[in-house]
Design an enzyme around this catalytic site. Sequence first.
Site, PDB file in Angstrom:
ATOM      1  N   HIS A  13       0.866  -1.270  -0.172  1.00 44.75           N
ATOM      2  CA  HIS A  13      -0.192  -0.042   0.051  1.00 44.75           C
ATOM      3  C   HIS A  13       0.939   1.284  -0.032  1.00 44.75           C
ATOM      4  O   HIS A  13       1.850   1.314   0.871  1.00 44.75           O
ATOM      5  CB  HIS A  13      -0.911   0.117   1.343  1.00 44.75           C
ATOM      6  N   HIS A  66       2.654  10.743  -5.359  1.00 44.29           N
ATOM      7  CA  HIS A  66       2.412  11.141  -3.788  1.00 44.29           C
ATOM      8  C   HIS A  66       1.419  10.948  -3.173  1.00 44.29           C
ATOM      9  O   HIS A  66       0.331  10.743  -3.903  1.00 44.29           O
ATOM     10  CB  HIS A  66       3.098  12.763  -3.636  1.00 44.29           C
TER      11      HIS A  66
END
EC number: 3.1.4.11
Length: 994
Positions: free
Chosen positions: A326, A370
Amino acid sequence: MSYWNLEKRNCVQYRRHFLVDNSLFHVERCMSVMQSGTQMIKLKRGTKGLVRLFYLDEHRTRLRWRPSRKSEKAKILIDSIYKVTEGRQSEIFHRQAEGNFDPSCCFTIYHGNHMESLDLITSNPEEARTWITGLKYLMAGISDEDSLAKRQRTHDQWVKQTFEEADKNGDGLLNIEEIHQLMHKLNVNLPRRKVRQMFQEADTDENQGTLTFEEFCVFYKMMSLRRDLYLLLLSYSDKKDHLTVEELAQFLKVEQKMTNVTTDYCIDVIRKFEVSEENKAKNVLGIEGFTNFMRSPACDIFNPLHHEVYQDMDQPLCHYYIASSHNTYLTGDQLLSQSKVDMYARVLQEGCRCVEVDCWDGPDGEPVVHHGYTLTSKILFRDVVETINKHAFVKNEFPVILSIENHCSVQQQRKIAQYLKGIFRDKLDLSSVDTGETKQLPSPQSLKGKILVKGKKLPYHLGDDAEEGEVSDEDSADEIEDECKFKFHYNNGTTEHQVESFIRKKLESLLKESQIRDKEDPDSFTVRALLKATHEGLNAHLKQHPDVKESGKKTHGRSLMTNFGKHKKTTKSQFKSYSADEEEDAQQNPGKETGQLYRLGRRRKTMKLCRELSDLVVYTNSVAAQDIVDDGTTGNVLSFSETRAHQVVQQKSEQFMTYNQKQLTRIYPSAYRIDSSNFNPLPYWNAGCQLVALNYQSEGRMMQLNRAKFKTNGNCGYVLKPQQMCKGTFNPFSGDPLPANPKKQFILKVISGQQLPKPPDSMFGDRGEIIDPFVEVEIIGLPVDCCKDQTRVVDDNGFNPVWEETLTFTVHMPEIALVRFLVWDHDPIGRDFVGQRTVTFSSLVPGYRHVYLEGLTEASIFVHITINEIYGKNRQLQGLKGLFNKNPRHSSSENSSHYVRKRSIGDRILRRTASAPAKGRKKSKMGFQEMVEVKDSVSEAARDQDGVLRRTARSLQARPVSMPVDRSLLGALSLPISETAKDTEGKESSLVQI
């Protein structure tokens, strides 16, 4: 082929190839220069460069530097170095003005779990080339080792390091007082008279009263003599001090349950492990050689055959658990940490096969990666794709799934598609993949060397000529509510630096106070409170200083919207009413359940998607729960946050398991885990979910379970699900989920421990008290299998404690069970964690085995393992006190099984002779139920307050439960809808923790 040569069969000979371009003489010259030391400038973030002397230690195992305020921390293990890059490639170098340093004098060392960088500048290019060449040579040698060579190297390094640390005055000799201090550090509790006697026996040179390193090695061997192994050798050698080839073969067949044991194999064992040349000539194995063999990888608890791919890899993708990451790019928390492309290289080489890429619009038309609405740093999407392309198939060729979280405009989506096609090229071409005649997903075998793009796909009704279209925008970024996102504003006069600085301090303070990282005792989920406190504190701070500006900086700030840590009331009521309607609808239309999964009441969001990116998605189309209809198609990937997945698992586990037989499901952490902690993956694996995504940068219990899960099958990132999960269905919460299948009886004798250190968080460090260790063994799998038991405590002995206790467990589904060994230091007010090792049940090997604790060089537990099959109706053991004492009485269900283990000669001798002090434990005959018949649900009487099945508590060893299990998971089959909704309202993540 022998066990210790197994790993080397397919090993790339890095060092051999390295020396093609670098002569041995040149490499050794580099080693000499590095050990002499070189003055270099060490760049640090936000400070000027520091001039330090960097050198390689004499054992070539550590890079060190001086001067340093923290001399013990001024080192980097060569083992921990991930890569060395030339020139000005790191982020810290990029912050320096162009022309400040000559690029040919610059290099960067990336090391550690979080890819920390050490940025160095030499005085001339020649010195930089010398260090780069030397470091790459050392790294190549480590990569080229097999498991036996690595074990020997780490042991030798540990002994040398122990000697050097004990040598307080640095004269290369140890006196008797330094030996006594070392004994305390190693948790050895021997009479001083005995220590002096061994000291004198080892001190054989002219310089009496001190030990050289060679003499210390002799002393250490005397101190480490294993009584348990010596008695075991005597029992098979007719009381001689060595084993012949025939006796060794008998031991391997009878105790270690090895088949096809040949004379040549036994001779090979003697040749590899015997230290005496005289014994080698006679083809006999003495006690020292036998000890070396028993402590080698050949006698590790993990099946060495499972270091390679051994499972059927020709089944559909949905039949496998797939190692998943993740927010792969992050190096730390989800709010402020750095994003680095090297994290993709690291997780891919660790065996991860599904990585996540969060794409956002960047400057100059270049998409960036990001974590949105946070202060994490940005990296270029192009650099991420190039890194993945370089490292995807270095360790294995099985397919990599690229989970694209797309937040870009259509223009930058086209740039994303362009980069994917231009860099991956034929890795994206799936036209040659054979899926057979049936509508099934392709297999990992057929997808070798391929990269699958997981993302949104344009609906079919738009037609092929549509350049773009609307798709649902349901993904992990939507898990965090709008009021919890950072937004850019230009009207409050605050600076970005001011906001970031305040949040960082507040976050670090709260993280320290709440200790929410998943360790051995994770019993609170306080991220919501943390977020709320951060928000309130920031608002108060900004109100008090509304006009504060930092000179020379652009004055744009970030403010937080109100109600940071709370859900909207409308959302809660909507979810409640929707859940009630869903329940009512399911009762009125039971047939509808098979066509639709549990639907969640969320507002529908949409986004624009370009055709170029949509066409790259073939077998992994991201869909939301609302879009799921069982129309027979394949290729959908359903994404759930841990919170919503928990609701589904609790209420519709069998239906969820059926869905996972044809499609893929991805579970990701709640966005409120801003500390990057991890949830418990077990409930989702139990429901057949394939892609359970964890934060790989966060070490802890959950990542240890994940590592253990995927270490089997060659650590290739794909583990075959049990056949019962691929066809048919069962209730994972049932007390006897598979009544027609045999169960496994797991008999574990915990014999002894070796060189157990003091707890890592010990207040006094090495000067602390000698530990009082005990072992806890936990079974982790289906709820009915989750239980734990522990040995008694041994007083004042961490070096060679002896327990000699037998623990017995029943396992209903061994294919998915994990066995966790934990060592604790008993304390009057609790217990301290020493170390752990977790292994898949299917990878256990019978016989006498060593369990090496993860991350500790020499620390191990010596055990004996027996695994039997139990047929007939299962009767779950409830923890009879006498059942786990030294001579356990088997219950009637075990006595009725077809096999009763006969004790070997070695077993009887060890039982008769080995002993250790106990904490005064008395054998209790308390009136516990010896056995309770388990029917459709797990009996609450068998479980503690957290839902973990525990054996009868021993009076002197009652301690805090180390791993609580969510009561709702192991209790009733389904929770009332109203309770579930209420729980969601009060606490976003109903954490399921072990």
